[in-house]
Each structure stands twice: as C-alpha cells, then as structure tokens.
Write a protein that holds these residues in place. Structure first.
Motif, PDB file in Angstrom:
ATOM      1  N   GLU A   1       0.978  -1.173   0.157  1.00  0.00           N
ATOM      2  CA  GLU A   1       0.135   0.123  -0.007  1.00  0.00           C
ATOM      3  C   GLU A   1       0.987   1.270  -0.134  1.00  0.00           C
ATOM      4  O   GLU A   1       1.864   1.181   0.732  1.00  0.00           O
TER       5      GLU A   1
ATOM      6  N   GLU B   1      -1.247   8.265   1.271  1.00  0.00           N
ATOM      7  CA  GLU B   1      -1.842   9.606   0.458  1.00  0.00           C
ATOM      8  C   GLU B   1      -0.885  10.549   0.559  1.00  0.00           C
ATOM      9  O   GLU B   1      -0.193  10.753   1.685  1.00  0.00           O
TER      10      GLU B   1
ATOM     11  N   GLU C   1      -6.011  14.780 -13.494  1.00  0.00           N
ATOM     12  CA  GLU C   1      -4.923  13.943 -13.360  1.00  0.00           C
ATOM     13  C   GLU C   1      -3.472  14.293 -12.889  1.00  0.00           C
ATOM     14  O   GLU C   1      -2.686  13.629 -12.428  1.00  0.00           O
TER      15      GLU C   1
ATOM     16  N   ARG D   1     -21.982   6.013  -9.529  1.00  0.00           N
ATOM     17  CA  ARG D   1     -20.823   6.933  -9.925  1.00  0.00           C
ATOM     18  C   ARG D   1     -20.882   7.006 -11.405  1.00  0.00           C
ATOM     19  O   ARG D   1     -20.401   8.115 -11.850  1.00  0.00           O
TER      20      ARG D   1
ATOM     21  N   SER E   1     -13.002   4.814 -15.992  1.00  0.00           N
ATOM     22  CA  SER E   1     -12.197   3.982 -15.268  1.00  0.00           C
ATOM     23  C   SER E   1     -12.888   4.359 -13.866  1.00  0.00           C
ATOM     24  O   SER E   1     -13.230   5.510 -13.502  1.00  0.00           O
ATOM     25  N   GLU E   2     -12.830   3.470 -12.740  1.00  0.00           N
ATOM     26  CA  GLU E   2     -12.888   3.557 -11.443  1.00  0.00           C
ATOM     27  C   GLU E   2     -12.185   4.818 -10.837  1.00  0.00           C
ATOM     28  O   GLU E   2     -12.426   5.678 -10.308  1.00  0.00           O
ATOM     29  N   GLU E   3     -10.597   4.782 -11.330  1.00  0.00           N
ATOM     30  CA  GLU E   3      -9.907   5.747 -10.870  1.00  0.00           C
ATOM     31  C   GLU E   3     -10.124   7.092 -11.593  1.00  0.00           C
ATOM     32  O   GLU E   3     -10.013   8.289 -11.019  1.00  0.00           O
ATOM     33  N   ASP E   4     -10.740   7.307 -12.782  1.00  0.00           N
ATOM     34  CA  ASP E   4     -11.129   8.396 -13.626  1.00  0.00           C
ATOM     35  C   ASP E   4     -12.170   9.018 -12.693  1.00  0.00           C
ATOM     36  O   ASP E   4     -12.238  10.297 -12.567  1.00  0.00           O
TER      37      ASP E   4
ATOM     38  N   THR F   1     -13.029   8.787  -9.480  1.00  0.00           N
ATOM     39  CA  THR F   1     -12.601   9.238  -8.485  1.00  0.00           C
ATOM     40  C   THR F   1     -11.836  10.543  -8.652  1.00  0.00           C
ATOM     41  O   THR F   1     -12.071  11.412  -8.001  1.00  0.00           O
ATOM     42  N   LEU F   2     -10.986  10.672  -9.559  1.00  0.00           N
ATOM     43  CA  LEU F   2     -10.145  12.012 -10.047  1.00  0.00           C
ATOM     44  C   LEU F   2     -10.969  12.905 -10.254  1.00  0.00           C
ATOM     45  O   LEU F   2     -10.901  14.170  -9.690  1.00  0.00           O
TER      46      LEU F   2
ATOM     47  N   ARG G   1     -12.930  14.225  -7.258  1.00  0.00           N
ATOM     48  CA  ARG G   1     -12.069  15.046  -6.282  1.00  0.00           C
ATOM     49  C   ARG G   1     -11.773  16.407  -6.969  1.00  0.00           C
ATOM     50  O   ARG G   1     -12.022  17.275  -6.191  1.00  0.00           O
TER      51      ARG G   1
ATOM     52  N   GLY H   1     -13.123  12.046  -3.158  1.00  0.00           N
ATOM     53  CA  GLY H   1     -13.476  11.543  -4.472  1.00  0.00           C
ATOM     54  C   GLY H   1     -14.656  10.429  -4.180  1.00  0.00           C
ATOM     55  O   GLY H   1     -14.863   9.574  -5.066  1.00  0.00           O
TER      56      GLY H   1
END
Length: 330
Positions: A154, A157, A201, A248, A268-271, A273-274, A277, A290
């Motif tokens: 891990e 942050e 990003e 989402r 994507s899931e990351e997109d 979230t970004l 945020r 996020g």
C-alpha cells in the motif's frame, strides 16, 4: 529587478487599454457598416463584417504558483527545459521577494497570444485549452508531499498544505477577472475554471482555499443555490436503490454535462474518483475524498439546474414531479 522582468502593463492601465480597444472596435464596426476600403501594401481591402465568427477566448483558468513571487516570475518568463507561462501573475503581501510596497498585476503575455499554462486539458467539447483561454497565476505557497511508501504494497496518500489566499490579492484577481470578462463575453460563469478542473489527473490548483463563492458573488464564476442543494438532497435520500457503480457512472455523466472532460461510458473507477475530487476541490472543499455521496450529487444537480436546466430532463432517474417543480417553482 532586471529589465527582462519589466511589467508590460499594470492593472491601472487595463481600463485605459480596454477603452482604447472598445474605441477601436467601434471604429471598425463603423467601417464595416459603410463598406469602406483601406489600402494595405499594393492592394485594397474592403471590410464587410461577417456574422459567422466568435471570440478566440472562451475560458479563464485560475492557477496557484506554489512558489514565491520572484521564483514565479522567473519560471513564467525565462526559457527552461519545460517552459511555462501565463497571461497574468498576481503577487501577495508579505512576500520578501516582491519588490513593491503595493500589489500590482503583472501581465506576462499579451491576451491575443497563446500562453502555456494549461497543457493537455479539456473542458466542455474543447481540448486545446491554451488556444482558447486566458491564464491567471496567483502567488500562493500551497504544496504537496508525495505519498510515503510503507512496508506493505500500500502507498499512503500525499500530504498537502493549503495556505489562505491574501484578501488584497483576491481583490486584484476579482478586478482583473471582471475586466477580462468584460472584453470576452463568451467566458460564461461555468467557463471560469481551475487548473485542476481541466487536468485533474495532474493538477489540483487553485486548491480548496480558493474563494470560488466570493468570485461568484462578484459575477465571475459559477456557484450553486443552497435551497436547490437541500431540495436535491431530499430527493436523493428517498431514491437509494441504485448500486454504487450505477451511481458513480451517472455522476460521471452529470460531470460531463457540466463541462468536465470525463468520458462517462469509458471512464475507469480511478477516472471517476479523480474527476469527483476535482469537483469537490472546487465546490465542496471542506471534504475532498473522491466519493460520490449524496451531498456531492446534490451540489452538482443544483449547478446543472442553475446553468444547464435543459439537461435535467435527460435524466430518467429524476422523478417527473421533481422536474415539474424545477420548471414551475411557484
């Protein structure tokens, strides 16, 4: 300060130049109306104004520098291996590197020219933001430390520090922004954005301390109505049957409808979230995580209701009774 750092024009001269620009516009318009000719070299030019045109400038992008005035000025004006620039630089008080007793707006690039401040970015249906925007760099020492790797796989942050913006500095930013908007009518409130809005990003500036609501009250940027947020919160609390992924994905569609450069279908899931945020940094800075919670959803719906009400009818999950209330608030 060396001559290479000479200020092109200060805020005090902006009004004069604006008057001159308006006078020039009126003169050209008069020529267009009369169909008059002018000599240009060895040929004549007849001016007939076309209605099929628009302003080059469509967006106003806010940044913070993360470094002091002197370092900011050097970074934005001198050649380097990774050159950057902006149209304006706004200093802050209590900066030992700033050479004047009063705060002044520094212009670094003429508004008619392309400054290198946004990089690869997207807002609405545009992806060449540098070509279509004016950039304002604001001196502020906000900074982030990279995540610390732990003994496990891990990664923690990043740790960020966001000082308050200088109130006098923000008065200059507001005056400058109002002056810019008066010259470029295509810059609507939703087109006054942060660097982090257009490239989430890579960037987060101008960060959670930037007073977007203050700018909105000055007629510059977008902000929501609190009553609308409460109304949408009540609706969302009673409609919680959708699964997390659907919620989402739907939020990503709302972000895109507002202007964010996310692709709702392929994100994507990351997109998600970004971009969530980035939205929270701008519109809910006291909690940036996020997560697509009901509060974030209600704020975004309130913004769409205020600035893009026609798009709400395209959301099948909103009850017809709610849409009727929005269309007939009385």
């Amino acid at each position: 300060m060396s001559s290479s750092f000479r200020v092109k024009r200060s805020l005090g001269k902006l009004a004069l130049l604006t008057i001159a620009a308006v006078a020039g516009t009126l003169t050209l318009a008069g020529c267009a109306g009369n169909g008059s000719k002018s000599a240009r070299g060895d040929y004549k030019v007849e001016w007939v104004e076309s209605q099929n045109a628009s302003e080059r400038v469509r967006f106003l992008v806010m940044h913070f520098t993360t470094i002091n005035f002197d370092e900011s000025l050097r970074a934005l004006t001198l050649p380097s291996s990774a050159p950057v620039s902006s149209h304006y630089l706004v200093p802050e008080n209590n900066d030992p590197s700033y050479p004047h007793p009063d705060l002044r707006v520094y212009q670094l690039v003429d508004e008619s020219r392309r400054a290198w401040h946004a990089g690869p970015a997207r807002w609405e249906d545009r992806d060449q933001i540098n070509d279509q925007s004016i950039g304002i760099e604001i001196v502020n020492s906000a900074h982030c430390h990279p995540p610390v790797e732990t003994s496990t796989e891990e990664i923690g942050e990043e740790i960020c520090f966001f000082p308050e913006f200088d109130p006098e500095q923000m008065e200059l930013v507001i005056a400058l922004s109002q002056d810019i908007l008066a010259r470029y009518p295509d810059i609507s409130p939703t087109r006054v954005v942060g660097h982090g809005d257009v490239v989430p990003e890579r960037k987060i500036d101008p960060g959670p301390r930037f007073p977007w609501q203050q700018l909105a009250k000055a007629g510059i940027s977008a902000w929501y109505e609190e009553e609308a947020v409460k109304r949408h919160m009540e609706y969302l609390k009673g409609n919680s049957s959708s699964d997390r992924d659907s919620i989402r994905r739907r939020f990503a569609q709302w972000l895109a409808d507002y202007g964010y450069g996310i692709d709702p279908e392929n994100a994507s899931e990351e997109d998600i979230t970004l971009y969530t945020r980035a939205f929270q940094y701008h519109f809910r800075p006291w909690k940036v995580d996020g997560e697509v919670d009901n509060h974030s959803r209600a704020i975004l719906l309130a913004l769409l209701e205020k600035y893009f009400p026609d798009k709400l009818s395209g959301y099948p999950d909103l009850q017809s009774t709610l849409l009727a209330e929005l269309e007939n608030p009385g």
